[in-house]
Design an enzyme around this catalytic site. Structure first.
Site, PDB file in Angstrom:
ATOM      1  N   ASP A 243       0.823  -1.209   0.000  1.00  0.00           N
ATOM      2  CA  ASP A 243       0.000   0.000   0.000  1.00  0.00           C
ATOM      3  C   ASP A 243       0.861   1.265   0.000  1.00  0.00           C
ATOM      4  O   ASP A 243       1.870   1.342   0.706  1.00  0.00           O
ATOM      5  CB  ASP A 243      -0.898  -0.016   1.247  1.00  0.00           C
ATOM      6  CG  ASP A 243      -1.799   1.187   1.337  1.00  0.00           C
ATOM      7  OD1 ASP A 243      -2.693   1.313   0.484  1.00  0.00           O
ATOM      8  OD2 ASP A 243      -1.600   2.003   2.260  1.00  0.00           O
ATOM      9  N   GLU A 305       0.732  -0.621  -5.102  1.00  0.00           N
ATOM     10  CA  GLU A 305      -0.115   0.509  -5.427  1.00  0.00           C
ATOM     11  C   GLU A 305       0.819   1.611  -5.929  1.00  0.00           C
ATOM     12  O   GLU A 305       1.382   2.366  -5.142  1.00  0.00           O
ATOM     13  CB  GLU A 305      -0.894   0.973  -4.197  1.00  0.00           C
ATOM     14  CG  GLU A 305      -1.852   2.100  -4.497  1.00  0.00           C
ATOM     15  CD  GLU A 305      -2.534   2.626  -3.249  1.00  0.00           C
ATOM     16  OE1 GLU A 305      -3.678   3.110  -3.374  1.00  0.00           O
ATOM     17  OE2 GLU A 305      -1.936   2.560  -2.160  1.00  0.00           O
TER      18      GLU A 305
END
Length: 581
Positions: A243, A305
């Site tokens: 993330d 991401e």
């Protein structure tokens, strides 16, 4: 089956002569084609990844919130659909400010979702069905309730003080906190600095105030976070989605970010995150993470991401084959309109990315409105959803689906600010309504709670569209969005050209995106009409791509041959054809 350079060169140098409303386009050069097709036996090269938002997939205990036992109960569905791996967004203990992305313990399961035994059972049952489990690795920040941060903010001389980013205010005195250290902004609105009265310093938070940033310049942080990877790898996970990876480091000189014209949904001046995003040290961490997971068998995968601004920046995430295997391609995900020229340009760029890395495609996730809405025109949304399924599942790369995408689930935003769960929706209403709309419960059947829960009130309301768009109803309709996905997933798995083939764009029509997928002895042509007009495609010279004789469809929507060499594409029609038996 792997391509040789000679085969690729033969394909790449054979120009296709076709009439598609515009002159034919010359195929890529031999060097481009040969370099853009990485090979390897790793499972993730052929996998389809399915993102599950655990709060919203399946509730097993009647509390209105999805859980691990619920996911386990639906593994047969995922297997029958054709899914190879599931990425589960955070299910760690969390105060729930950012619905799991504010983690208070990296090595435990939130009781809301079940127990560690439930997790172990999920991994074991998934393995029986040849489905791998990918965890979400939230690397940039923790919850302000994590024991590390509680220690860090307890005093300035605590051993964990430097595990987070603390700074004095400008002009601070014994009685005045001074100004914030600089103008850095949170991605979720307003300042990235929060004053702590007890220790009289500011801490940095790139996201919510309750999500303090870890200090990745501290070796102890590296050691602790590497331990998190080890913990889950030993429990049998197949890899991690990392993330907010580009936000790990901040400028040590604390320079102000440049301002841009205008203001955002929160009323702040727009800003370029020049000194808080994509600093070079990020790649050192990615190499470190890769070295940790590579100690384990089974070709573990890293997905990032990586909302990079262009393919050159995206390609840096691959490193020299020693960083990430699958950086998420936000450029293609966020075209946000049906544009054959734009998709052709972006797919050509990623096919020829300078790192020669495997592409990773997606069109929906838990942070963006669903593709049914973003690409639909308000009239032909179902037809466009099928076209997008063909685009996602017939291109060369690793596709990533979002739960309910295969049903045509739509974004269903709250009608009132009082109904909003997501804090950014409360902060930015009405310009920013938050992300509740793309996180509504999975639609399994036509019951009042869509088969998601037996609770009277699920954590988010069931959209009205669930009465038509659900697994039970769509599985019985051969022309449904669901059966479109199911057929394409089976075709992708069984067809050698779609599984292993090179990809070369052909033509330059402003409305039709076309490409060839091919391995020696087998080729497939894909044609996607991205307009609301009927278009015709005349095939001349396909033999130079190894396609001999009359093409026959192996999948199509709204298409038909007018004569032996001409294909009629109805508005928003998709066609997949081959000459193979």
């Amino acid at each position: 089956m792997h391509w040789t350079k000679s085969v690729l060169a033969a394909i790449a140098t054979s120009a296709l002569s076709l009439s598609i409303g515009a002159p034919a386009q010359t195929a890529p050069s031999p060097a481009q084609s040969a370099q853009s097709q990485p090979t390897g036996p790793e499972w993730w090269r052929h996998a389809v990844i399915y993102e599950i938002y655990p709060r919203s997939f399946q509730d097993s205990d009647g509390d209105g919130v999805g859980d691990l036992k619920g996911i386990t109960s639906r593994l047969d569905y995922l297997h029958d659909l054709g899914i190879d791996a599931i990425w589960i967004t955070p299910m760690y203990p969390s105060p729930g400010i950012d619905y799991g992305y504010d983690i208070s313990d990296y090595t435990a399961i939130d009781p809301l979702y079940g127990t560690m035994a439930d997790f172990d059972n999920l991994v074991a049952e998934a393995k029986k069905r040849d489905i791998r489990v990918i965890m979400d690795y939230v690397i940039n920040h923790t919850s302000d309730q994590h024991k590390w941060f509680l220690e860090s903010r307890s005093s300035r001389d605590n051993p964990k003080r430097d595990w987070y980013v603390w700074r004095d205010g400008k002009g601070e005195t014994a009685t005045d906190k001074g100004e914030q250290p600089n103008n850095w902004q949170s991605w979720f609105g307003h300042s990235a600095w929060q004053w702590d009265e007890k220790t009289r310093q500011y801490y940095c938070h790139y996201f919510y105030v309750q999500q303090p940033d870890l200090n990745w310049r501290n070796p102890e942080v590296h050691k602790a976070m590497d331990g998190v990877l080890d913990f889950w790898m030993k429990r049998g996970v197949a890899g991690f989605r990392i993330d907010a990876v580009s936000r790990l480091y901040e400028d040590p000189e604390m320079r102000d970010d440049p301002y841009l014209p205008g203001r955002n949904a929160y009323g702040d001046r727009n800003i370029q995150h020049k000194y808080t995003d994509d600093l070079p040290e990020v790649h050192d961490v990615l190499k470190e993470v890769r070295s940790v997971v590579d100690k384990y068998p089974g070709d573990p995968v890293l997905v990032t991401e990586a909302d990079e601004p262009n393919v050159q920046a995206l390609a840096k995430m691959y490193g020299n084959g020693d960083e990430v295997q699958l950086p998420m391609d936000f450029q293609i995900a966020d075209v946000n309109k049906l544009s054959a020229p734009r998709f052709r340009e972006l797919f050509n760029e990623i096919e020829n990315n300078p790192a020669h890395g495997q592409p990773e495609y997606f069109f929906s996730n838990h942070d963006q409105p669903r593709q049914w809405d973003r690409y639909g025109d308000g009239e032909h949304n179902d037809q466009i959803a099928k076209l997008m399924a063909v685009l996602e599942l017939t291109t060369r790369g690793t596709p990533q689906m979002y739960y309910g995408e295969e049903l045509g689930m739509r974004t269903t935003d709250p009608a009132r600010v009082e109904d909003v769960h997501d804090p950014i929706g409360k902060l930015g209403w009405p310009k920013e309504k938050g992300r509740d709309g793309e996180r509504t419960p999975m639609q399994w059947d036509t019951t009042a709670t869509a088969g998601f829960t037996n609770a009277a009130k699920p954590w988010l309301p069931i959209p009205p569209s669930a009465s038509k768009y659900n697994v039970d109803a769509e599985s019985k309709d051969p022309n449904s969005i669901f059966n479109t996905y199911k057929k394409l997933l089976a075709l992708r798995r069984s067809n050698p050209a779609l599984r292993d083939g090179a990809q070369i764009s052909i033509g330059n029509d402003p409305d039709v995106f076309m490409y060839v997928r091919a391995v020696p002895g087998h080729a497939v042509v894909v044609a996607l009409n991205m307009s609301n007009k009927q278009r015709s495609v005349m095939f001349i010279g396909l033999d130079k791509y190894g396609i001999h004789g009359l093409l026959k469809p192996i999948f199509s929507t709204g298409t038909g041959f007018a004569k032996s060499d001409t294909l009629i594409l109805e508005p928003f029609a998709a066609y997949v054809g081959t000459t193979e038996p």
